[in-house]
Write a protein that holds these residues in place. Structure first.
Motif, PDB file in Angstrom:
ATOM      1  N   ASP A  84      21.616  43.005  37.499  1.00 20.95           N
ATOM      2  CA  ASP A  84      20.356  43.304  38.506  1.00 20.95           C
ATOM      3  C   ASP A  84      19.879  44.679  38.750  1.00 20.95           C
ATOM      4  N   HIS A  85      20.447  45.633  36.849  1.00 22.74           N
ATOM      5  CA  HIS A  85      20.056  46.864  37.363  1.00 22.74           C
ATOM      6  C   HIS A  85      17.886  46.334  36.485  1.00 22.74           C
ATOM      7  N   TRP A  86      17.913  47.092  37.068  1.00 24.23           N
ATOM      8  CA  TRP A  86      16.091  47.496  36.548  1.00 24.23           C
ATOM      9  C   TRP A  86      16.178  47.085  34.989  1.00 24.23           C
ATOM     10  N   ILE A  87      16.629  47.617  34.296  1.00 24.00           N
ATOM     11  CA  ILE A  87      16.526  47.722  33.275  1.00 24.00           C
ATOM     12  C   ILE A  87      15.855  45.691  32.572  1.00 24.00           C
ATOM     13  N   PHE A  88      16.827  44.552  33.034  1.00 23.23           N
ATOM     14  CA  PHE A  88      16.769  43.533  32.756  1.00 23.23           C
ATOM     15  C   PHE A  88      15.490  43.062  33.619  1.00 23.23           C
ATOM     16  N   GLU A  89      14.929  43.684  33.669  1.00 23.13           N
ATOM     17  CA  GLU A  89      13.786  42.936  34.740  1.00 23.13           C
ATOM     18  C   GLU A  89      12.728  41.814  33.685  1.00 23.13           C
ATOM     19  N   GLY A  90      12.684  40.211  34.193  1.00 23.96           N
ATOM     20  CA  GLY A  90      12.512  39.392  33.683  1.00 23.96           C
ATOM     21  C   GLY A  90      13.482  38.972  32.168  1.00 23.96           C
ATOM     22  N   THR A  91      14.251  39.995  31.748  1.00 25.41           N
ATOM     23  CA  THR A  91      14.861  38.812  30.764  1.00 25.41           C
ATOM     24  C   THR A  91      14.932  37.630  31.182  1.00 25.41           C
ATOM     25  N   GLY A  92      16.232  37.044  32.311  1.00 30.07           N
ATOM     26  CA  GLY A  92      16.658  36.614  32.362  1.00 30.07           C
ATOM     27  C   GLY A  92      17.747  35.987  32.561  1.00 30.07           C
ATOM     28  N   MET A  93      18.215  37.205  32.201  1.00 28.04           N
ATOM     29  CA  MET A  93      20.031  37.389  31.394  1.00 28.04           C
ATOM     30  C   MET A  93      20.800  37.658  32.859  1.00 28.04           C
ATOM     31  N   LYS A  94      22.055  37.174  32.351  1.00 26.47           N
ATOM     32  CA  LYS A  94      23.526  36.990  33.652  1.00 26.47           C
ATOM     33  C   LYS A  94      24.499  37.757  32.958  1.00 26.47           C
ATOM     34  N   LYS A  95      25.586  38.247  34.210  1.00 25.62           N
ATOM     35  CA  LYS A  95      26.117  39.118  33.514  1.00 25.62           C
ATOM     36  C   LYS A  95      27.399  38.275  32.225  1.00 25.62           C
ATOM     37  N   GLY A  96      27.483  38.297  31.483  1.00 24.27           N
ATOM     38  CA  GLY A  96      28.180  38.117  30.347  1.00 24.27           C
ATOM     39  C   GLY A  96      27.422  37.386  29.340  1.00 24.27           C
TER      40      GLY A  96
END
Length: 528
Positions: free
Chosen positions: A416-428
């Motif tokens: 949920d950090h802003w650095i992952f915005e738009g990546t679609g990445m989830k924990k793990g």
């Protein structure tokens, strides 16, 4: 007849395997902004070529005896003069074709000037001086006044001659004093620390019983760069330090997107602290292991004043170095043939500093943050006069961990950090093989610091370590990002000629849209 499987089920199954990000739509990757109108964008509209690459390379151990050279400065401004020193195995005419490195329509370089031909004779291999120093004193082959129109960047001089087909490089940085968005620092003190030219004379070579990682070995910029001695067999890089190995991919990607980037050397960060105030973001790139205390203090102070910084690197700021000017080797003390040590392992004594450039010789004087208990037990480091150096994690956000080497996937821990915005990445979610061959861990206790990715590395001896990628806020709405891996740039681009490494039984997979988006997100947060 095969049963049709729905995309929803594919995504669900992939999520269970931690691979959802590779199947789900990745939003916004195509819209990483093209900075049209910047000096860099305009520069990269000029015609490029792949002719900057070496084609025929021949080395003896680490050295290209047939054709080689070095420059009088690591970086130079337009209007200043660069002296170039060349050596050949026999009398020949050498030509230097100079290229500025960037994107250039995917070609990776632009031809800017031909120098020569120059008549070059064999030059002497320097004798071994005190502290195992090998410092050339070659005849100047030519001097180049840097044209005003040459934009800041990394420039390769491709050496070729009439006597044979073999080639090598010289390398230098053209710097400027303009305001820009991004400062790309080359890791040239680390290039020199690993430079074995002419054979076993890097900062990692020593005379028994001296420990290999001590203060007793010195290295000089007054010599060619030999073949890089570890991790990847990359003959393309002969004479160019480590730039083409770990840093060029980031240069290529930044210039592809027209980011307003200016370039400097480690030595500029040491000698010109005011230069950091002319940019929004400072980049440490690739393998950036050797810093002076002044470099650390200069960047840390600039962050306190509002500079953003990204350590798109690993093993950064591990060793504290001292720098000094070139010295005169006392040849009168030589009682054996040139290039050999004196009897009993003695070295030729040095005369006082004779160089107008105070930053031509480096040697270790300590370890940032002091040695960990595991490092103390290795028996290969030190001793040093002091062990109270500041911890590098107070600037980077994390520090070099023991075991130093290893490989791993880059695993998201705070999606949920802003650095992952738009990546679609989830924990793990994982970016395969992106961590290596050295990494950062042990996050600092900095207010607001967050660990955004973390995991376990494994080296070739099956030893485990731990890495942590971090982001923390500065005091002026600025940010510091630590990617925690030397391999980060390979996720941005794999330009022509670059060979991705395979080390500790792991390898990066190359260009990855998620790495591109994370990097672009950080730069956007920096106002770029």
């Amino acid at each position: 007849m095969k049963k049709k499987i729905s995309r929803r089920k594919l995504i669900k199954d992939a999520a269970h395997a931690g691979l959802a990000a590779t199947l789900m739509p990745l939003s916004g990757f195509a819209d990483i902004s093209q900075k049209k109108g910047s000096l860099i964008a305009t520069e990269n509209e000029k015609p490029g070529t792949t002719d900057w690459q070496l084609t025929f390379i021949k080395t003896e151990q680490f050295r290209s005896k047939l054709i080689e050279g070095y420059c009088s400065k690591t970086s130079v401004r337009s209007g200043e003069t660069l002296d170039i020193f060349l050596n050949a195995a026999s009398q020949t005419d050498i030509v230097i074709d100079i290229y500025r490195m960037g994107y250039y329509g995917g070609k990776g370089g632009r031809f800017v000037k031909r120098l020569g031909p120059f008549s070059v004779s064999p030059q002497a291999v320097p004798p071994i001086a005190e502290n195992r120093l090998r410092q050339c004193d070659w005849k100047t082959a030519t001097s180049l006044s840097i044209p005003k129109e040459w934009l800041s960047g990394v420039y390769l001089g491709k050496l070729s001659c009439s006597a044979h087909r073999y080639e090598s490089y010289i390398i230098f940085i053209v710097r400027d004093d303009r305001k820009a968005d991004i400062m790309f620092q080359t890791s040239d003190t680390t290039w020199q620390a690993y430079n074995k030219w002419p054979d076993t004379y890097s900062l990692y070579d020593s005379d028994p019983p001296q420990q290999p990682l001590s203060a007793r070995t010195w290295v000089s910029f007054d010599r060619p760069y030999g073949k890089y001695p570890q991790v990847v067999d990359q003959p393309l890089s002969q004479g160019s330090g480590e730039f083409l190995l770990w840093e060029y991919s980031l240069c290529y990607w930044l210039e592809k997107h027209g980011y307003d980037v200016t370039y400097c050397s480690n030595i500029d960060t040491h000698a010109d602290p005011a230069g950091l105030d002319r940019v929004k973001c400072f980049l440490s790139v690739g393998h950036d292991e050797y810093w002076t205390l002044k470099m650390f203090e200069n960047v840390k102070s600039a962050v306190a004043r509002g500079l953003n910084a990204a350590f798109l690197s690993g093993n950064s700021l591990m060793w504290v170095i001292d720098m000094q000017g070139s010295v005169n080797v006392d040849i009168s003390a030589l009682d054996v043939p040139s290039g050999l040590s004196k009897s009993g392992g003695e070295r030729l004594p040095l005369k006082p500093d004779a160089s107008p450039d105070p930053n031509r010789i480096i040697h270790r004087i300590g370890r940032f943050g002091g040695f960990s208990e595991a490092e103390k037990g290795l028996g290969i480091m030190g001793p040093f006069e002091r062990d109270d150096w500041p911890n590098e994690n107070t600037l980077i956000g994390a520090r070099t961990m023991y075991p130093f080497n290893g490989s791993a996937d880059w695993i998201v821990s705070k999606p949920d950090h802003w650095i992952f915005e738009g990546t679609g990445m989830k924990k793990g979610d994982r970016i395969p093989g992106l961590v290596g061959w050295e990494h950062h861990g042990d996050p600092a206790k900095i207010p607001g610091l967050e660990v955004v990715a973390e995991g376990t590395t494994t080296n070739s001896g099956e030893q485990k370590s731990y890495y942590t990628a971090t982001v923390y806020p500065g005091p002026k709405d600025n940010w510091v990002f630590n990617a925690a891996t030397i391999y980060w740039s390979f996720g941005l681009a794999v330009p022509p000629g670059v060979i991705t490494p395979n080390s500790h039984f792991g390898r990066p997979h190359g260009e990855d849209e998620r790495v591109q988006r994370i990097t672009a997100n950080f730069l956007k947060r920096c106002g770029i």
